[in-house]
Design an enzyme around this catalytic site. Structure first.
Site, PDB file in Angstrom:
ATOM      1  N   ARG A 264      45.179  10.031 -53.246  1.00 19.01           N
ATOM      2  CA  ARG A 264      44.941   8.830 -54.053  1.00 19.01           C
ATOM      3  C   ARG A 264      46.276   8.407 -54.644  1.00 19.01           C
ATOM      4  O   ARG A 264      47.283   9.077 -54.496  1.00 19.01           O
ATOM      5  CB  ARG A 264      43.852   9.034 -55.125  1.00 19.01           C
ATOM      6  CG  ARG A 264      43.640  10.369 -55.694  1.00 19.01           C
ATOM      7  CD  ARG A 264      44.583  10.888 -56.746  1.00 19.01           C
ATOM      8  NE  ARG A 264      45.087   9.902 -57.655  1.00 19.01           N
ATOM      9  CZ  ARG A 264      46.295   9.933 -58.176  1.00 19.01           C
ATOM     10  NH1 ARG A 264      47.148  10.904 -57.868  1.00 19.01           N
ATOM     11  NH2 ARG A 264      46.728   9.016 -59.009  1.00 19.01           N
TER      12      ARG A 264
ATOM     13  N   ALA B 134      48.352   4.483 -55.324  1.00 19.72           N
ATOM     14  CA  ALA B 134      48.594   3.365 -54.406  1.00 19.72           C
ATOM     15  C   ALA B 134      49.620   3.648 -53.295  1.00 19.72           C
ATOM     16  O   ALA B 134      49.310   3.453 -52.107  1.00 19.72           O
ATOM     17  CB  ALA B 134      48.984   2.131 -55.218  1.00 19.72           C
TER      18      ALA B 134
ATOM     19  N   ARG C  98      39.569   1.578 -49.841  1.00 22.82           N
ATOM     20  CA  ARG C  98      39.690   1.301 -51.279  1.00 22.82           C
ATOM     21  C   ARG C  98      40.274  -0.106 -51.443  1.00 22.82           C
ATOM     22  O   ARG C  98      41.317  -0.406 -50.864  1.00 22.82           O
ATOM     23  CB  ARG C  98      40.556   2.363 -51.963  1.00 22.82           C
ATOM     24  CG  ARG C  98      39.958   3.778 -51.839  1.00 22.82           C
ATOM     25  CD  ARG C  98      40.587   4.750 -52.783  1.00 22.82           C
ATOM     26  NE  ARG C  98      40.261   4.452 -54.173  1.00 22.82           N
ATOM     27  CZ  ARG C  98      40.884   4.998 -55.218  1.00 22.82           C
ATOM     28  NH1 ARG C  98      41.862   5.855 -55.023  1.00 22.82           N
ATOM     29  NH2 ARG C  98      40.547   4.685 -56.445  1.00 22.82           N
TER      30      ARG C  98
ATOM     31  N   ASP D  90      48.551  -0.427 -59.200  1.00 19.79           N
ATOM     32  CA  ASP D  90      47.868  -0.513 -57.902  1.00 19.79           C
ATOM     33  C   ASP D  90      48.089  -1.857 -57.239  1.00 19.79           C
ATOM     34  O   ASP D  90      48.021  -1.978 -56.019  1.00 19.79           O
ATOM     35  CB  ASP D  90      46.374  -0.250 -58.067  1.00 19.79           C
ATOM     36  CG  ASP D  90      46.154   1.231 -58.233  1.00 19.79           C
ATOM     37  OD1 ASP D  90      46.356   1.730 -59.351  1.00 19.79           O
ATOM     38  OD2 ASP D  90      45.853   1.893 -57.228  1.00 19.79           O
TER      39      ASP D  90
HETATM   40  O1  MRU Z   1      42.109   5.893 -58.425  1.00 16.10           O
HETATM   41  P1  MRU Z   1      43.507   6.360 -58.224  1.00 16.10           P
HETATM   42  O2  MRU Z   1      43.726   7.770 -58.656  1.00 16.10           O
HETATM   43  O3  MRU Z   1      43.984   6.113 -56.810  1.00 16.10           O
HETATM   44  O4  MRU Z   1      44.367   5.436 -59.183  1.00 16.10           O
HETATM   45  C1  MRU Z   1      45.748   5.648 -59.255  1.00 16.10           C
HETATM   46  C2  MRU Z   1      46.431   4.782 -60.236  1.00 16.10           C
HETATM   47  O5  MRU Z   1      45.832   3.970 -60.911  1.00 16.10           O
HETATM   48  C3  MRU Z   1      47.920   4.906 -60.299  1.00 16.10           C
HETATM   49  O6  MRU Z   1      48.387   4.685 -61.589  1.00 16.10           O
HETATM   50  C4  MRU Z   1      48.552   3.878 -59.354  1.00 16.10           C
HETATM   51  O7  MRU Z   1      47.981   3.966 -58.080  1.00 16.10           O
HETATM   52  C5  MRU Z   1      50.012   4.049 -59.240  1.00 16.10           C
HETATM   53  S1  MRU Z   1      50.453   5.523 -58.397  1.00 16.10           S
HETATM   54  C6  MRU Z   1      52.120   5.580 -58.212  1.00 16.10           C
END
Ligand code: MRU
Length: 355
Positions: free
Chosen positions: A45, A47, A88, A236
């Site tokens: 997980r 982004a 996603r 994201d």
């Molecule tokens: O649901 P997730 O764990 O994928 O969400 C991740 C986030 O919100 C992070 O802050 C974002 O992807 C930035 S990661 C460098």
């Protein structure tokens, strides 16, 4: 360095983020369908990690194809991309990665199937390496914004585990610590998936960076008591006007930061900037399973039949964002101008630009 996602001869290997911090388990995906499931189920997980993983999943899919012509391969490729794109919806890096692999394929359509497959594998590996380089560059730019000492708050996990390595927000913190700054990280636990408590804390403890986990509702009082000198989070998707979609709860932190006069920074590669989305209201927000809210550790916490909401992300309006740290430099308001300048700038690696 933690290997979040890795291309190997036997498949795409992930550290299983659903099991951390108590179990360090690696899973090998041997098909693109398994990679798509790993993204959907949050084995991987964050982004940038989602983008790189999707590219590797696509490469894995074409590698096992029996297509004999580039036309046949393209049909399969499009199906694989479609599946990846349905995993996603919020992290734009996913769609950026699919676009980049598609552009690569289209530039090779006159080549043999073997050549196309090899080039797509190379492209996915290149994206992995570029992501780490981007994080290092972001770290270098962002470290200058961190206080010389004291508390820095972060929300969710924007570290090695959320990227190909080093991290965006945590990359900035790592670079500041490497530069001699005495930073103490406050990690929001980040309900309901606990990326802060489980993942950020795990990574930072491994690096020996002093870290305190707080529950999300404690962020305000920590700011009020003067314990937080700066906030840095990942993203994201960043809209053209600088509105930032990030893990739900980020908006609350940003508003509290403004109220308390604390700078609120966002660290993200330009692959997270979506100039095609004019503002945050157009960003699709993923709604996740109600069970993430109703149950903790398998135990039911809420009465049967109660209403539940579980948006995985929220949007922080650009007016709360002090600066956006990218691999090409630091963007400041008005973001419409600064982000598009950085996105279109011919890459001048390692050169600091303030726009
Ligand atoms: O649901 P997730 O764990 O994928 O969400 C991740 C986030 O919100 C992070 O802050 C974002 O992807 C930035 S990661 C460098």
């Amino acid at each position: 360095m933690i290997e979040t996602v890795e291309w190997t001869k036997s498949g795409v290997v992930f550290i299983d983020q659903t099991k951390l911090p108590t179990e360090e388990v690696y899973v090998t995906c041997t098909t693109h369908v398994q990679v798509a499931d790993a993204i959907r189920n949050m084995i991987v997980r964050g982004a940038p990690a989602i983008g790189v993983s999707a590219a590797m999943g696509i490469a894995l899919g074409v590698k096992s194809s029996k297509a004999e012509t580039s036309g046949e391969l393209k049909k399969e490729f499009d199906q694989i991309c479609k599946l990846m794109g349905e995993t996603r919806p919020t992290a734009v890096n996913l769609f950026w990665a699919i676009r980049r692999m598609t552009d690569k394929f289209e530039s090779l359509s006159q080549r043999s199937v073997t050549q196309i497959v090899e080039s797509l594998i190379e492209e996915a590996k290149r994206m992995h390496a570029e992501d780490i380089a981007a994080n290092r560059a972001m770290g270098k730019h962002g470290a200058t914004l961190m206080p010389a000492s004291g508390g820095v708050l972060t929300h969710c996990n924007a570290g090695s585990l959320a990227t190909a390595g080093y991290g965006t927000a945590l990359g900035v913190i790592r670079a500041a610590v490497e530069a001699g700054k005495k930073i103490h990280v406050y990690a929001d636990e980040t309900r309901p998936f606990l990326q802060g408590a489980r993942l950020t804390a795990w990574e930072l403890m491994k690096d020996g960076i002093p870290t305190t986990v707080i529950s999300d509702n404690m962020a305000g009082v920590m700011m009020q008591k003067g314990k937080i000198g700066a906030i840095v989070v990942g993203a994201d998707r960043i809209a053209a006007n600088g509105d930032v979609a990030n893990k739900v709860g980020t908006y609350t932190v940003a508003v509290l930061a403004k109220e308390n006069g604390i700078p609120f920074y966002v660290a993200a590669p330009l692959s997270t900037v979506d100039l095609g989305t004019p503002d945050g209201s157009k960003i699709p927000i993923e709604q996740r399973n109600q069970r993430e809210i109703t149950h903790i550790g398998g135990k039911q916490m809420t009465p049967d039949g109660v209403g539940i909401e579980n948006p995985a992300f929220d949007v922080t309006p650009a007016k709360y964002v002090t600066a956006i740290i990218t691999e090409r430099g630091i963007a400041r308001a008005p973001y419409q101008h600064s982000l598009s300048t950085l996105a279109h700038q011919i890459s001048k690696e390692q050169e600091k630009v303030e726009v």
